[in-house]
Design a protein around this motif. Structure first.
Motif, PDB file in Angstrom:
ATOM      1  N   PRO A 116      38.594  44.133  15.027  1.00 36.18           N
ATOM      2  CA  PRO A 116      39.529  45.242  14.801  1.00 36.18           C
ATOM      3  C   PRO A 116      39.695  46.105  16.052  1.00 36.18           C
ATOM      4  N   GLY A 117      40.929  46.396  16.393  1.00 39.27           N
ATOM      5  CA  GLY A 117      41.205  47.302  17.501  1.00 39.27           C
ATOM      6  C   GLY A 117      41.074  46.708  18.890  1.00 39.27           C
ATOM      7  N   VAL A 118      40.746  45.418  18.982  1.00 41.86           N
ATOM      8  CA  VAL A 118      40.531  44.792  20.284  1.00 41.86           C
ATOM      9  C   VAL A 118      41.715  43.893  20.625  1.00 41.86           C
ATOM     10  N   GLY A 119      42.504  44.322  21.590  1.00 41.05           N
ATOM     11  CA  GLY A 119      43.628  43.516  22.062  1.00 41.05           C
ATOM     12  C   GLY A 119      43.254  42.754  23.318  1.00 41.05           C
ATOM     13  N   HIS A 120      44.238  42.141  23.920  1.00 33.89           N
ATOM     14  CA  HIS A 120      43.969  41.276  25.072  1.00 33.89           C
ATOM     15  C   HIS A 120      43.436  42.058  26.265  1.00 33.89           C
ATOM     16  N   LYS A 121      43.960  43.266  26.516  1.00 32.43           N
ATOM     17  CA  LYS A 121      43.489  44.029  27.660  1.00 32.43           C
ATOM     18  C   LYS A 121      42.035  44.427  27.489  1.00 32.43           C
ATOM     19  N   THR A 122      41.678  44.928  26.306  1.00 31.25           N
ATOM     20  CA  THR A 122      40.287  45.304  26.047  1.00 31.25           C
ATOM     21  C   THR A 122      39.373  44.102  26.183  1.00 31.25           C
ATOM     22  N   ALA A 123      39.782  42.974  25.606  1.00 27.67           N
ATOM     23  CA  ALA A 123      38.985  41.754  25.714  1.00 27.67           C
ATOM     24  C   ALA A 123      38.822  41.336  27.169  1.00 27.67           C
ATOM     25  N   SER A 124      39.888  41.468  27.954  1.00 27.37           N
ATOM     26  CA  SER A 124      39.833  41.083  29.364  1.00 27.37           C
ATOM     27  C   SER A 124      38.844  41.938  30.138  1.00 27.37           C
ATOM     28  N   VAL A 125      38.832  43.245  29.865  1.00 29.31           N
ATOM     29  CA  VAL A 125      37.883  44.128  30.541  1.00 29.31           C
ATOM     30  C   VAL A 125      36.456  43.731  30.209  1.00 29.31           C
ATOM     31  N   VAL A 126      36.176  43.496  28.943  1.00 30.89           N
ATOM     32  CA  VAL A 126      34.817  43.129  28.525  1.00 30.89           C
ATOM     33  C   VAL A 126      34.423  41.777  29.109  1.00 30.89           C
ATOM     34  N   MET A 127      35.335  40.803  29.067  1.00 30.33           N
ATOM     35  CA  MET A 127      35.031  39.483  29.611  1.00 30.33           C
ATOM     36  C   MET A 127      34.747  39.557  31.108  1.00 30.33           C
ATOM     37  N   SER A 128      35.511  40.373  31.825  1.00 28.13           N
ATOM     38  CA  SER A 128      35.333  40.440  33.278  1.00 28.13           C
ATOM     39  C   SER A 128      34.140  41.299  33.678  1.00 28.13           C
ATOM     40  N   GLN A 129      34.028  42.486  33.092  1.00 30.23           N
ATOM     41  CA  GLN A 129      33.033  43.444  33.562  1.00 30.23           C
ATOM     42  C   GLN A 129      31.680  43.318  32.875  1.00 30.23           C
ATOM     43  N   ALA A 130      31.659  42.811  31.659  1.00 29.14           N
ATOM     44  CA  ALA A 130      30.378  42.629  30.975  1.00 29.14           C
ATOM     45  C   ALA A 130      29.802  41.238  31.210  1.00 29.14           C
ATOM     46  N   PHE A 131      30.681  40.231  31.264  1.00 28.29           N
ATOM     47  CA  PHE A 131      30.205  38.851  31.305  1.00 28.29           C
ATOM     48  C   PHE A 131      30.573  38.102  32.587  1.00 28.29           C
ATOM     49  N   HIS A 133      33.354  36.886  33.546  1.00 29.48           N
ATOM     50  CA  HIS A 133      34.366  35.850  33.399  1.00 29.48           C
ATOM     51  C   HIS A 133      35.626  36.285  34.147  1.00 29.48           C
ATOM     52  N   PRO A 134      36.223  35.420  34.973  1.00 31.58           N
ATOM     53  CA  PRO A 134      37.432  35.821  35.698  1.00 31.58           C
ATOM     54  C   PRO A 134      38.551  36.252  34.747  1.00 31.58           C
ATOM     55  N   ALA A 135      39.013  37.471  34.906  1.00 31.71           N
ATOM     56  CA  ALA A 135      40.098  37.997  34.079  1.00 31.71           C
ATOM     57  C   ALA A 135      40.824  39.052  34.894  1.00 31.71           C
ATOM     58  N   PHE A 136      42.056  39.363  34.489  1.00 32.86           N
ATOM     59  CA  PHE A 136      42.831  40.371  35.222  1.00 32.86           C
ATOM     60  C   PHE A 136      43.456  41.324  34.205  1.00 32.86           C
ATOM     61  N   PHE A 168      46.652  36.104  43.545  1.00 30.36           N
ATOM     62  CA  PHE A 168      45.335  36.433  44.084  1.00 30.36           C
ATOM     63  C   PHE A 168      44.302  35.379  43.692  1.00 30.36           C
ATOM     64  N   PRO A 169      43.324  35.106  44.555  1.00 30.84           N
ATOM     65  CA  PRO A 169      42.269  34.146  44.236  1.00 30.84           C
ATOM     66  C   PRO A 169      41.468  34.580  43.012  1.00 30.84           C
ATOM     67  N   GLU A 170      41.086  33.620  42.204  1.00 28.50           N
ATOM     68  CA  GLU A 170      40.385  33.918  40.957  1.00 28.50           C
ATOM     69  C   GLU A 170      39.092  34.687  41.180  1.00 28.50           C
ATOM     70  N   ASP A 171      38.408  34.404  42.287  1.00 27.66           N
ATOM     71  CA  ASP A 171      37.112  35.049  42.505  1.00 27.66           C
ATOM     72  C   ASP A 171      37.218  36.522  42.876  1.00 27.66           C
ATOM     73  N   CYS A 172      38.445  37.033  43.029  1.00 38.71           N
ATOM     74  CA  CYS A 172      38.597  38.459  43.343  1.00 38.71           C
ATOM     75  C   CYS A 172      39.223  39.239  42.190  1.00 38.71           C
ATOM     76  N   TRP A 173      39.603  38.566  41.106  1.00 39.59           N
ATOM     77  CA  TRP A 173      40.311  39.245  40.016  1.00 39.59           C
ATOM     78  C   TRP A 173      39.526  40.431  39.459  1.00 39.59           C
ATOM     79  N   ASN A 174      38.253  40.216  39.143  1.00 41.90           N
ATOM     80  CA  ASN A 174      37.479  41.272  38.476  1.00 41.90           C
ATOM     81  C   ASN A 174      37.352  42.514  39.347  1.00 41.90           C
ATOM     82  N   ARG A 175      37.116  42.306  40.636  1.00 43.04           N
ATOM     83  CA  ARG A 175      37.005  43.445  41.551  1.00 43.04           C
ATOM     84  C   ARG A 175      38.372  44.075  41.803  1.00 43.04           C
ATOM     85  N   LEU A 176      39.391  43.246  42.000  1.00 43.64           N
ATOM     86  CA  LEU A 176      40.720  43.754  42.341  1.00 43.64           C
ATOM     87  C   LEU A 176      41.317  44.583  41.209  1.00 43.64           C
TER      88      LEU A 176
END
Length: 217
Positions: A116-131, A133-136, A168-176
């Protein structure tokens, strides 16, 4: 300057300004990050960080959050925008984490976006910053700056995400993702720059004279 050249210049300048960008939402683990990101919708990170210490003291795990119930959660997060909907979502997702995921935050987009309440942007942040996983994740800052910098046409958030992933290269997505957010807040805000004022806009488009008309997300 071609689009790929603009992308390379953007990446270079942002690395100079923000070589190690910190996650702006205070958290201690994947669950508290998920909660903070959900709360940040239509709110500043600063305001969320003012509210979450009290929330995490009593609801820092799925079990404790679910036990609080909607009304208690709402009392704590009431200063935030969309508080009633967010309180309901937090209670619901916490219970679903207990029932369906052994109280663990799922490490897949499918699992996260089923909450509930979790859309693609929220999921992307959690996948990239918590785990890691390359996401933008594309928020309003990124959507706006991608248009100003000629990296996407701004037709939709989905299109912006697709365009940036190609450039952009995949390995920079999370930082960028974080670097663009920081730059947007500090130099190229919605009111502080119109596509002609900040250092990067001027460097990318030295001959631009008219403000950029944005297509909203």
């Amino acid at each position: 300057m071609k689009k790929k050249e603009r992308a390379q210049l953007v990446q270079q300048r942002l690395m100079e300004l923000y070589p190690e960008p910190a996650i702006p939402l205070d958290h201690t683990d994947s669950f508290t990050l998920l909660v903070a990101v959900l709360l940040s919708a239509q709110c500043t990170d600063k305001k969320v960080n003012e509210i979450t210490p009290a929330l995490f003291r009593v609801g820092g795990t799925p079990q404790r959050m679910a036990a609080l119930g909607v009304d208690t959660i709402l009392d704590i997060i009431r200063p935030l925008g969309l508080a009633p909907q967010k309180a309901k979502a937090l209670a619901g997702l916490s219970q679903q984490l207990i029932d369906r995921f052994d109280s663990q935050v799922p490490q897949t987009f499918e699992g996260l976006e089923s909450l509930p309440g979790v859309g693609h942007k929220t999921a992307s942040v959690v996948m990239s910053q918590a785990f890691g996983h390359p996401a933008f994740p594309v928020d309003t800052h990124i959507h706006r700056l991608a248009q100003r910098w000629g990296l996407s046409d701004g037709s939709s958030v989905k299109k912006t995400e697709q365009d940036l992933k190609k450039l952009f290269p995949e390995d920079c997505w999370n930082r960028l993702h974080l670097q663009i957010i920081y730059y947007g807040r500090e130099y190229c805000s919605a009111r502080g720059c119109d596509g002609t004022k900040c250092p990067l806009c001027r460097e990318l488009y030295p001959n631009r004279r008219k403000p950029v008309v944005h297509r909203k997300a």
